[in-house]
Write a protein that holds these residues in place. Sequence first.
Motif, PDB file in Angstrom:
ATOM      1  N   LEU A 102      11.498  60.031  79.330  1.00  0.00           N
ATOM      2  CA  LEU A 102      12.563  60.347  80.385  1.00  0.00           C
ATOM      3  C   LEU A 102      13.278  58.890  80.482  1.00  0.00           C
ATOM      4  O   LEU A 102      14.593  59.066  80.506  1.00  0.00           O
ATOM      5  N   THR A 103      12.347  57.701  80.232  1.00  0.00           N
ATOM      6  CA  THR A 103      13.344  56.581  80.176  1.00  0.00           C
ATOM      7  C   THR A 103      14.234  56.531  78.820  1.00  0.00           C
ATOM      8  O   THR A 103      15.603  56.063  78.853  1.00  0.00           O
ATOM      9  N   LEU A 104      13.687  57.005  77.672  1.00  0.00           N
ATOM     10  CA  LEU A 104      14.635  57.124  76.640  1.00  0.00           C
ATOM     11  C   LEU A 104      15.953  57.809  76.956  1.00  0.00           C
ATOM     12  O   LEU A 104      16.922  57.468  76.320  1.00  0.00           O
ATOM     13  N   LEU A 105      15.473  58.976  77.239  1.00  0.00           N
ATOM     14  CA  LEU A 105      16.762  60.086  77.704  1.00  0.00           C
ATOM     15  C   LEU A 105      17.894  59.280  78.747  1.00  0.00           C
ATOM     16  O   LEU A 105      18.999  59.509  78.378  1.00  0.00           O
ATOM     17  N   ALA A 106      17.367  58.725  79.779  1.00  0.00           N
ATOM     18  CA  ALA A 106      18.250  58.065  80.647  1.00  0.00           C
ATOM     19  C   ALA A 106      18.986  56.753  80.012  1.00  0.00           C
ATOM     20  O   ALA A 106      20.359  56.592  80.007  1.00  0.00           O
ATOM     21  N   CYS A 107      18.285  55.897  79.107  1.00  0.00           N
ATOM     22  CA  CYS A 107      18.681  54.806  78.701  1.00  0.00           C
ATOM     23  C   CYS A 107      19.748  55.161  77.413  1.00  0.00           C
ATOM     24  O   CYS A 107      20.821  54.766  77.396  1.00  0.00           O
ATOM     25  N   LEU A 108      19.054  55.730  76.607  1.00  0.00           N
ATOM     26  CA  LEU A 108      20.067  55.658  75.285  1.00  0.00           C
ATOM     27  C   LEU A 108      20.933  56.998  75.460  1.00  0.00           C
ATOM     28  O   LEU A 108      21.979  56.862  74.967  1.00  0.00           O
ATOM     29  N   GLY A 109      20.683  57.979  76.035  1.00  0.00           N
ATOM     30  CA  GLY A 109      21.705  59.055  76.512  1.00  0.00           C
ATOM     31  C   GLY A 109      22.638  58.446  77.312  1.00  0.00           C
ATOM     32  O   GLY A 109      23.940  58.778  77.089  1.00  0.00           O
ATOM     33  N   GLY A 110      22.285  57.641  78.280  1.00  0.00           N
ATOM     34  CA  GLY A 110      23.385  56.850  79.126  1.00  0.00           C
ATOM     35  C   GLY A 110      24.161  55.904  78.263  1.00  0.00           C
ATOM     36  O   GLY A 110      25.485  55.859  78.380  1.00  0.00           O
ATOM     37  N   ALA A 111      23.866  55.148  77.314  1.00  0.00           N
ATOM     38  CA  ALA A 111      24.437  54.399  76.239  1.00  0.00           C
ATOM     39  C   ALA A 111      25.449  55.044  75.452  1.00  0.00           C
ATOM     40  O   ALA A 111      26.457  54.854  75.174  1.00  0.00           O
ATOM     41  N   TRP A 112      24.751  56.225  74.921  1.00  0.00           N
ATOM     42  CA  TRP A 112      25.650  57.174  74.331  1.00  0.00           C
ATOM     43  C   TRP A 112      27.014  57.853  74.991  1.00  0.00           C
ATOM     44  O   TRP A 112      28.102  57.720  74.326  1.00  0.00           O
ATOM     45  N   ALA A 113      26.599  58.370  76.153  1.00  0.00           N
ATOM     46  CA  ALA A 113      27.672  58.509  77.154  1.00  0.00           C
ATOM     47  C   ALA A 113      28.727  57.717  77.240  1.00  0.00           C
ATOM     48  O   ALA A 113      30.066  57.941  77.702  1.00  0.00           O
ATOM     49  N   LEU A 114      28.451  56.389  77.354  1.00  0.00           N
ATOM     50  CA  LEU A 114      29.261  55.423  78.031  1.00  0.00           C
ATOM     51  C   LEU A 114      30.114  54.929  76.550  1.00  0.00           C
ATOM     52  O   LEU A 114      30.992  54.007  76.730  1.00  0.00           O
ATOM     53  N   GLY A 115      29.662  55.355  75.427  1.00  0.00           N
ATOM     54  CA  GLY A 115      30.368  54.977  74.153  1.00  0.00           C
ATOM     55  C   GLY A 115      30.107  53.868  73.662  1.00  0.00           C
ATOM     56  O   GLY A 115      30.577  53.082  72.816  1.00  0.00           O
ATOM     57  N   LEU A 116      28.768  53.091  74.200  1.00  0.00           N
ATOM     58  CA  LEU A 116      28.083  51.844  73.350  1.00  0.00           C
ATOM     59  C   LEU A 116      27.578  52.089  72.280  1.00  0.00           C
ATOM     60  O   LEU A 116      27.433  51.153  71.449  1.00  0.00           O
ATOM     61  N   VAL A 117      26.774  53.224  71.962  1.00  0.00           N
ATOM     62  CA  VAL A 117      26.276  53.378  70.676  1.00  0.00           C
ATOM     63  C   VAL A 117      26.518  54.899  70.190  1.00  0.00           C
ATOM     64  O   VAL A 117      26.796  55.675  70.855  1.00  0.00           O
ATOM     65  N   ALA A 118      26.084  55.047  68.772  1.00  0.00           N
ATOM     66  CA  ALA A 118      26.418  56.207  68.316  1.00  0.00           C
ATOM     67  C   ALA A 118      25.065  56.437  67.175  1.00  0.00           C
ATOM     68  O   ALA A 118      24.353  55.521  67.075  1.00  0.00           O
ATOM     69  N   TRP A 119      24.800  57.675  66.943  1.00  0.00           N
ATOM     70  CA  TRP A 119      23.553  57.732  66.070  1.00  0.00           C
ATOM     71  C   TRP A 119      23.586  57.400  64.840  1.00  0.00           C
ATOM     72  O   TRP A 119      24.685  57.659  64.232  1.00  0.00           O
ATOM     73  N   ALA A 120      22.791  56.699  64.461  1.00  0.00           N
ATOM     74  CA  ALA A 120      22.970  55.767  63.218  1.00  0.00           C
ATOM     75  C   ALA A 120      21.513  55.379  62.821  1.00  0.00           C
ATOM     76  O   ALA A 120      20.970  54.211  62.992  1.00  0.00           O
ATOM     77  N   PRO A 121      20.657  56.582  62.308  1.00  0.00           N
ATOM     78  CA  PRO A 121      19.453  56.294  61.907  1.00  0.00           C
ATOM     79  C   PRO A 121      19.223  55.220  60.778  1.00  0.00           C
ATOM     80  O   PRO A 121      20.003  55.336  59.770  1.00  0.00           O
ATOM     81  N   LYS A 122      18.124  54.238  60.854  1.00  0.00           N
ATOM     82  CA  LYS A 122      18.071  53.109  59.809  1.00  0.00           C
ATOM     83  C   LYS A 122      16.719  52.689  59.728  1.00  0.00           C
ATOM     84  O   LYS A 122      15.912  52.684  60.712  1.00  0.00           O
ATOM     85  N   TRP A 123      16.585  51.796  58.602  1.00  0.00           N
ATOM     86  CA  TRP A 123      15.164  51.122  58.710  1.00  0.00           C
ATOM     87  C   TRP A 123      15.478  49.851  57.466  1.00  0.00           C
ATOM     88  O   TRP A 123      15.108  50.079  56.373  1.00  0.00           O
ATOM     89  N   PRO A 124      16.181  49.062  58.157  1.00  0.00           N
ATOM     90  CA  PRO A 124      16.634  47.766  57.053  1.00  0.00           C
ATOM     91  C   PRO A 124      15.705  46.943  56.503  1.00  0.00           C
ATOM     92  O   PRO A 124      14.611  46.952  57.502  1.00  0.00           O
TER      93      PRO A 124
END
Length: 258
Positions: free
Chosen positions: A131-153
């Motif tokens: 639920l915390t993941l959904l609220a925080c990362l979903g909220g960040a995506w909805a606000l346009g702060l992040v986009a889906w970008a899978p990686k492991w540098p």
Amino acid sequence: MSLPHWIALGLLALGYCFALAHGSLGLAALPSLLALLCTALLVRRRVRWQQTLGHLLFIGMAAALALHWLPGFNSAKAIDKAVFSQGALPFSMYLNLDKPLIGLWLLLACPWLVLLRGRGLALSLLAILPLTLLACLGGAWALGLVAWAPKWPDQAWLWLLNNLLLVSLTEELLFRGYIQGGLQRLFRHDGLALLAAALLFGLAHLGGGWQWFYLATLAGVGYGLAYRHGGLAAAVACHACVNLAHFAGFSYPMLALG
């Protein structure tokens, strides 16, 4: 102090002697270390006014350490302006020697932080964390702060170690263990303690803008619920997992806006 606390103190002394020998810690940091020791001794006294003074002095010291205002701490830059995904801002990371002192002080001066632990670790990880993941990362995506970008540098393992030990553990010791746990003990009101700690956690992220204050407050509520049900270990695990999901799955630290 118990044997584990003496071991922790010994490891702390050894680690900071090593940092001093390699130039990562200067003699100018000695007054800060002595001040922290004095505040810890005051907090462990049985006289109420001395305890109160010790806590007030520690809060001031903790703010100064978190904001890197105190001299003598020469933190090494481990990641320098790396761009981890397309459209993301450059990211730099320092291996800080000042901020972890907050967590170490709390472990040594306030052993009740560890004693206040629940039995709901599985509940925290299976219910509260998603639920915390959904609220925080979903909220960040909805606000346009992040986009889906899978990686492991290449720097990911170093980032992960820093995030677990120097970020998640230290911040949860302070905000959930010390603030939420302390208010819980003082006022006997779980909801008030949780909300106050979450709001203060949000304010600590206000420098990034109102969006990060909002998202950090949401995260603080989730971590606070994890702490209430599963203790400090659950709060640290939830915090570290949310940060890891952000780092590995989305734009990090955020999209370059405008």
